[in-house]
Design a protein around this motif. Structure first.
Motif: not given
Length: 262
Positions: A195-211
């Motif tokens: 994750a530290r190698t991913v450019p900041l302009d290519r990063l997303l966050v998610e839950t994949d909830s309910p998991y």
């Protein structure tokens, strides 16, 4: 509470886990600064239910597709059908689709056939591909590269837990990388290194909830509000402020899912 808002870029609001307190789930998301949600289709035969969820609130969008677990169970769906369903204003992505060689709930050959159909539907529709890949890096890259060579393919590797090889290949093709609550787990140091190698302009966050509820909510049913914990954790280990991470990931979501931003 921070003024910066977040997008939960991948959740499953149509699942029965949310049947009894759906409105409360949406309320808690809003209270925790989660301004928008993308609810993901896993079975085309359930697409109407997914779409109904998206139509129930202004801040929810959806996708259309077949999860690799369901590849052998769903009826045959061709590119034209996926593209037709994706024309609805609320549909902003194709998937989730991909390969899962960990569980192998569908034969691998069938998974590959269905995934290739989604790759082509993504290209034809112009909508980003939402990719599930587990223990299938080489075949995932091969099928994505076949589509990318034809042009017009964009997308995201969702709930990323794979290798540097897949991350590098996906980024080279212009894809985004989405981090879920797994990145907060104690045993996820290898994932954090990628994750530290991913450019900041290519990063997303998610839950994949309910998991996959993040620490400190692990063990509970996950929900969109909890993406805040993942975002805070990612901001901390990348050395960013929460607001910076929130602004960047929201901008990235809108850049990728252009139909959602329209």
């Amino acid at each position: 509470m921070s003024v910066a808002s977040l997008v939960d870029s991948h959740c499953h609001l149509d699942f029965a886990d949310f049947g009894e307190d759906f409105q409360a789930v949406l309320d808690r998301a809003r209270e925790n600064g989660v301004a928008r949600m993308l609810t993901i289709c896993t079975r085309v035969t359930k697409f109407d239910q997914v779409l109904k969820i998206a139509e129930s609130a202004d801040n929810i969008r959806c996708s259309v597709g077949i999860h690799p677990h369901e590849a052998a169970n769903e009826p045959e769906v061709d590119v034209a059908k996926l593209v037709e369903l994706a024309r609805h204003p609320k549909v902003v992505g194709i998937g989730e689709a991909g390969l899962d060689y960990f569980y192998d709930k569908s034969p691998r050959e069938r998974q590959q056939e269905v995934f290739a159909t989604h790759v082509e539907a993504s290209r034809v529709s112009g909508l980003p591909l939402i990719v599930h890949s587990r223990d299938a890096d080489e075949d995932t890259v091969r099928l994505l590269e076949e589509g990318a060579k034809k042009g017009g393919l964009t997308g995201v590797i969702h709930c990323f837990t794979s290798t540097q090889y897949l991350a590098d290949a996906a980024l080279e093709m212009g894809f985004y990388i989405s981090l879920s609550g797994i990145v907060t787990f104690k045993n996820a140091e290898a994932l954090r290194a990628v994750a530290r190698t991913v450019p900041l302009d290519r990063l997303l966050v998610e839950t994949d909830s309910p998991y996959l509820a993040p620490i400190p909510m692990r063990g509970k049913r996950n929900e969109p509000a909890f993406v805040r914990h993942t975002a805070q954790y990612v901001a901390d280990f990348l050395g960013l402020s929460f607001d910076d991470l929130a602004v960047r990931t929201t901008a990235n979501f809108d850049r990728l899912f252009t139909k959602a931003a329209a």
